[in-house]
Scaffold this motif. Sequence first.
Motif, PDB file in Angstrom:
ATOM      1  N   ASP A 161       0.818  -1.217   0.000  1.00  0.00           N
ATOM      2  CA  ASP A 161       0.000   0.000   0.000  1.00  0.00           C
ATOM      3  C   ASP A 161       0.847   1.262   0.000  1.00  0.00           C
ATOM      4  O   ASP A 161       0.344   2.347  -0.289  1.00  0.00           O
ATOM      5  N   LEU A 162       2.140   1.136   0.346  1.00  0.00           N
ATOM      6  CA  LEU A 162       3.013   2.306   0.405  1.00  0.00           C
ATOM      7  C   LEU A 162       4.471   1.849   0.393  1.00  0.00           C
ATOM      8  O   LEU A 162       4.814   0.834   1.006  1.00  0.00           O
ATOM      9  N   LEU A 163       5.311   2.617  -0.299  1.00  0.00           N
ATOM     10  CA  LEU A 163       6.755   2.382  -0.315  1.00  0.00           C
ATOM     11  C   LEU A 163       7.451   3.564   0.353  1.00  0.00           C
ATOM     12  O   LEU A 163       7.285   4.709  -0.063  1.00  0.00           O
ATOM     13  N   VAL A 164       8.205   3.290   1.430  1.00  0.00           N
ATOM     14  CA  VAL A 164       9.042   4.298   2.092  1.00  0.00           C
ATOM     15  C   VAL A 164      10.468   4.034   1.619  1.00  0.00           C
ATOM     16  O   VAL A 164      11.046   2.980   1.912  1.00  0.00           O
ATOM     17  N   LEU A 165      11.059   4.994   0.909  1.00  0.00           N
ATOM     18  CA  LEU A 165      12.242   4.720   0.104  1.00  0.00           C
ATOM     19  C   LEU A 165      13.378   5.702   0.390  1.00  0.00           C
ATOM     20  O   LEU A 165      13.174   6.918   0.373  1.00  0.00           O
ATOM     21  N   ASP A 166      14.570   5.149   0.633  1.00  0.00           N
ATOM     22  CA  ASP A 166      15.764   5.973   0.765  1.00  0.00           C
ATOM     23  C   ASP A 166      16.302   6.295  -0.627  1.00  0.00           C
ATOM     24  O   ASP A 166      16.112   5.533  -1.581  1.00  0.00           O
ATOM     25  N   TRP A 167      16.980   7.422  -0.763  1.00  0.00           N
ATOM     26  CA  TRP A 167      17.588   7.823  -2.033  1.00  0.00           C
ATOM     27  C   TRP A 167      18.911   7.096  -2.246  1.00  0.00           C
ATOM     28  O   TRP A 167      19.162   6.494  -3.281  1.00  0.00           O
ATOM     29  N   ASN A 168      19.795   7.167  -1.252  1.00  0.00           N
ATOM     30  CA  ASN A 168      21.171   6.681  -1.387  1.00  0.00           C
ATOM     31  C   ASN A 168      21.268   5.211  -0.996  1.00  0.00           C
ATOM     32  O   ASN A 168      21.495   4.871   0.161  1.00  0.00           O
ATOM     33  N   LEU A 169      21.089   4.341  -1.976  1.00  0.00           N
ATOM     34  CA  LEU A 169      21.154   2.906  -1.775  1.00  0.00           C
ATOM     35  C   LEU A 169      22.413   2.361  -2.450  1.00  0.00           C
ATOM     36  O   LEU A 169      22.992   3.032  -3.313  1.00  0.00           O
ATOM     37  N   PRO A 170      22.849   1.159  -2.098  1.00  0.00           N
ATOM     38  CA  PRO A 170      24.175   0.680  -2.508  1.00  0.00           C
ATOM     39  C   PRO A 170      24.456   0.673  -4.016  1.00  0.00           C
ATOM     40  O   PRO A 170      25.512   1.126  -4.449  1.00  0.00           O
ATOM     41  N   LYS A 171      23.538   0.179  -4.827  1.00  0.00           N
ATOM     42  CA  LYS A 171      23.778   0.107  -6.278  1.00  0.00           C
ATOM     43  C   LYS A 171      22.755   0.972  -7.005  1.00  0.00           C
ATOM     44  O   LYS A 171      22.988   2.131  -7.271  1.00  0.00           O
ATOM     45  N   MET A 172      21.625   0.380  -7.328  1.00  0.00           N
ATOM     46  CA  MET A 172      20.555   1.191  -7.904  1.00  0.00           C
ATOM     47  C   MET A 172      20.063   2.187  -6.858  1.00  0.00           C
ATOM     48  O   MET A 172      19.852   1.835  -5.708  1.00  0.00           O
ATOM     49  N   THR A 173      19.896   3.444  -7.239  1.00  0.00           N
ATOM     50  CA  THR A 173      19.429   4.456  -6.287  1.00  0.00           C
ATOM     51  C   THR A 173      17.918   4.396  -6.119  1.00  0.00           C
ATOM     52  O   THR A 173      17.201   3.798  -6.937  1.00  0.00           O
ATOM     53  N   GLY A 174      17.431   5.049  -5.071  1.00  0.00           N
ATOM     54  CA  GLY A 174      16.000   5.133  -4.869  1.00  0.00           C
ATOM     55  C   GLY A 174      15.298   5.864  -5.999  1.00  0.00           C
ATOM     56  O   GLY A 174      14.177   5.512  -6.382  1.00  0.00           O
ATOM     57  N   ILE A 175      15.945   6.873  -6.555  1.00  0.00           N
ATOM     58  CA  ILE A 175      15.364   7.604  -7.688  1.00  0.00           C
ATOM     59  C   ILE A 175      15.170   6.672  -8.884  1.00  0.00           C
ATOM     60  O   ILE A 175      14.122   6.687  -9.545  1.00  0.00           O
ATOM     61  N   GLU A 176      16.168   5.868  -9.161  1.00  0.00           N
ATOM     62  CA  GLU A 176      16.074   4.921 -10.286  1.00  0.00           C
ATOM     63  C   GLU A 176      14.959   3.913 -10.049  1.00  0.00           C
ATOM     64  O   GLU A 176      14.213   3.560 -10.974  1.00  0.00           O
ATOM     65  N   LEU A 177      14.836   3.430  -8.816  1.00  0.00           N
ATOM     66  CA  LEU A 177      13.764   2.495  -8.502  1.00  0.00           C
ATOM     67  C   LEU A 177      12.400   3.143  -8.679  1.00  0.00           C
ATOM     68  O   LEU A 177      11.475   2.539  -9.240  1.00  0.00           O
TER      69      LEU A 177
END
Length: 248
Positions: free
Chosen positions: A169-185
């Motif tokens: 129902d909701l995604l709480v997402l960080d921007w700075n992730l190890p490989k693919m970034t949160g923005i890309e996701l």
Amino acid sequence: MRSICYRFPDPRQFEQMIGSAGDSELELGLPSGESVEDGEWVLAIFDVGPERRATSAAARASIGPEGPLLAFEPRDWRRLSDFAAIEAFHRPSSRPPPLRASQPEIELPPSLPRSWPPKGGEGAQILVVDDDPDIRDVVSAMLEAVGLVVTTRTSAEEALETVQRERFDLLVLDWNLPKMTGIELCRLIRRELNVSLPVLFLTANASSQDMVEAFASGADDYVVKPFRAPELGARIFSLLRRTIARGA
């Protein structure tokens, strides 16, 4: 994109301004001393209360008979309305200090309205994606304390696989992730997957340009670390309420 700042020392002033504009107009006049060109896109930043808590939204300028106005998208206007209501409800003096990884508070503060989570929100499925274990633990404990079901992932790749396999129902997402970034996701979810999923960024990226990029990628809301538990809880429940209303 340049920014224009609205300053409201009293949160109720902000709520009154948003409320007086009306849901059908979605337009605001400019702060004193500001000017725009017709058709120009700007980032409107709303600086609210004595603690200078802020939210922002992109807007398109127009010059009409009544003077210059900023016009907002309906999704952004709803988010501003929610933010205005939240800020007016919570007295700044009652807010606890920000949550930090070094001082994790996992109790949901009692200042949240007792009517929350909204009717039908109990048992909502939340996916939290962050590579910081302290943040995952804090957010999970907060949400589970009010009856939400939390799944955590440490990378965008794991989250993408999970979203394709399970419903949330909701995604709480960080921007700075190890490989693919949160923005890309977020872009993948919005542009390539047939998934209707509200996305709230919870990130240390605090610049105006970062906010613009996040909303351009399809984010529904944006909270900066270190965060305050009442604000994060209110933002999450606001998105859930809209999801529930659309599905009603």
